[in-house]
Design a protein around this motif. Structure first.
Motif, PDB file in Angstrom:
ATOM      1  N   THR A 107       0.857  -1.178   0.000  1.00  0.00           N
ATOM      2  CA  THR A 107       0.000   0.000   0.000  1.00  0.00           C
ATOM      3  C   THR A 107       0.899   1.236   0.000  1.00  0.00           C
ATOM      4  N   SER A 128       4.502  -0.523   3.060  1.00  0.00           N
ATOM      5  CA  SER A 128       4.018   0.683   2.402  1.00  0.00           C
ATOM      6  C   SER A 128       5.142   1.423   1.705  1.00  0.00           C
ATOM      7  N   TYR A 151      -2.630  -2.923  -3.263  1.00  0.00           N
ATOM      8  CA  TYR A 151      -3.756  -2.059  -2.880  1.00  0.00           C
ATOM      9  C   TYR A 151      -3.447  -0.632  -3.309  1.00  0.00           C
TER      10      TYR A 151
END
Ligand SMILES: *Cc1c(COP(=O)(O)O)cnc(C)c1O
Length: 363
Positions: A107, A128, A151
């Protein structure tokens, strides 16, 4: 006091905390990006008129009427739609459906706070990639993070910024696992990636009726993707996840309240731009937004949000925005997120924010 953990509890659940933003009721609540103009009228009428079956009978197993209404609205086949108890349920189910042991959900930072939790709940780690000053990231760095599941949140929460289409395309082109594109705020953006949900068999676009549609309490979300992808998500989500009253109200919102929704999306966009201009004029540096909220980098945000809450206006503070983004570096990683609503509410919020900032920084 923390509850002692059971010896039989999963070790990988130890770091999971309950999702706990400050949800105490507040006179004006600009903290969660829901529709502050109220419910769509036909949907509200359905709720008020719900008959006995809506209480005593199980709902449809897989919400066929709702899928048909979503399919018609977005011009896809009904077998390309999966519904759930909020889009959170769709995101969680999609991650679970495609989770491989030891896998990673990639993400951006910052992005939707639930994703690392859903990853962990399903036995995955999350990694991330920090956003840059353009609120984008290098797709190569993203792919190098080794996604099992990718994502993307567009527009992104909590920044409100769009993700450049070139970045989305590069991720989709460079990765053949599940790509989730969370479009919770696409209604306010004027663009979407539904074409990818139609053309790629590994792309799921997630949508919610909690924001533009004003139905957050009913918990209705959906995903659009290839029939084969959707079938896997349906398995992991399971039956009966949309209640009968929620399905009925959501169908009414999609088929009878479209004009109301469009009108209030237009108002939200107008007030968003006015909010940004007014904050600029007061010496704040709001982040340009394509959603129904505005992020304002602000030193002392947590204390200032506390003062605002005491004054009757709830906003969402952030304390750990990545300081690699220049604007967040300047605010020490702090900021507040303000939901857009009717102008009278925003006016009060701006005044209180300005006074709270001035008081905080005078100390
Ligand atoms: C609000 C939000 C959701 C969740 O919506 P629900 O349908 O209410 O579960 C999902 N993704 C993002 C980015 C959100 O901000």
């Amino acid at each position: 006091m923390t509850t002692p953990r059971l010896a039989i509890a999963r070790a990988d659940y130890a770091p999971i905390d309950l999702y706990a933003p400050d949800r105490r009721p507040c006179r004006i609540d600009l903290s969660d990006n829901t529709n502050l103009w109220g419910p769509p009228p036909a949907a509200a009428a359905r709720l008020r008129g719900a008959g006995a079956d809506a209480f005593t009978r199980y709902p449809d197993l897989y919400a066929r009427r709702l899928k048909a209404a979503i399919a018609a609205r977005f011009d896809v086949a009904p077998d390309m739609v999966v519904t759930g108890c909020g889009s959170d349920d769709v995101l969680d189910s999609a991650i679970r459906a495609f989770a491989r042991p030891g896998g990673v959900v990639v993400t951006a930072d910052p992005s939707f706070a639930m994703i690392p939790l859903f990853a962990r709940m399903n036995g995955l780690a999350s990694v991330s990639v920090p956003l840059d000053d353009a609120y984008a990231f290098d797709p190569r760095a993203y792919l190098d993070a080794g996604p099992g599941i990718a994502y993307l949140c567009a527009p992104n929460n909590p920044t409100g910024t769009p993700l450049p289409r070139a970045v989305i395309d590069a991720v989709v082109d460079g990765f053949d696992g599940l790509v989730i594109i969370d479009e919770a705020y696409a209604d306010f953006a004027g663009t979407n990636a539904l074409d990818l949900a139609r053309s790629r068999d590994n792309v799921l676009v997630a949508r919610t009726m909690s924001k533009a549609y004003g139905l957050a309490a009913l918990r209705i979300g959906f995903g659009i993707g290839s029939p084969a992808l959707v079938a896997e998500v349906e398995k992991s989500r399971g039956p009966y996840k949309v209640s009968a009253v929620a399905e009925d109200a959501a169908v009414a919102a999609l088929t009878e309240d479209a004009g109301w929704v469009d009108e209030h999306v237009a108002l939200a966009i107008e007030n968003r731009e006015r909010l940004i201009e007014t904050l600029d004029a007061r010496g704040f540096e709001p982040v340009p937004s394509r959603s129904n909220f505005v992020l304002v980098p602000l030193r002392g945000a947590v204390a200032i949000a506390g003062a605002m809450r005491a004054g009757g206006v709830a906003v969402r503070p952030f304390a750990d925005l990545p300081t690699s983004i220049a604007r967040f570096g300047a605010s020490g990683g702090e900021g507040i997120r303000i939901s857009v609503g009717p102008w009278t509410l925003l006016e009060e919020a701006i005044d209180l924010l300005t006074r709270s900032r001035d008081a905080h920084h005078a100390v």
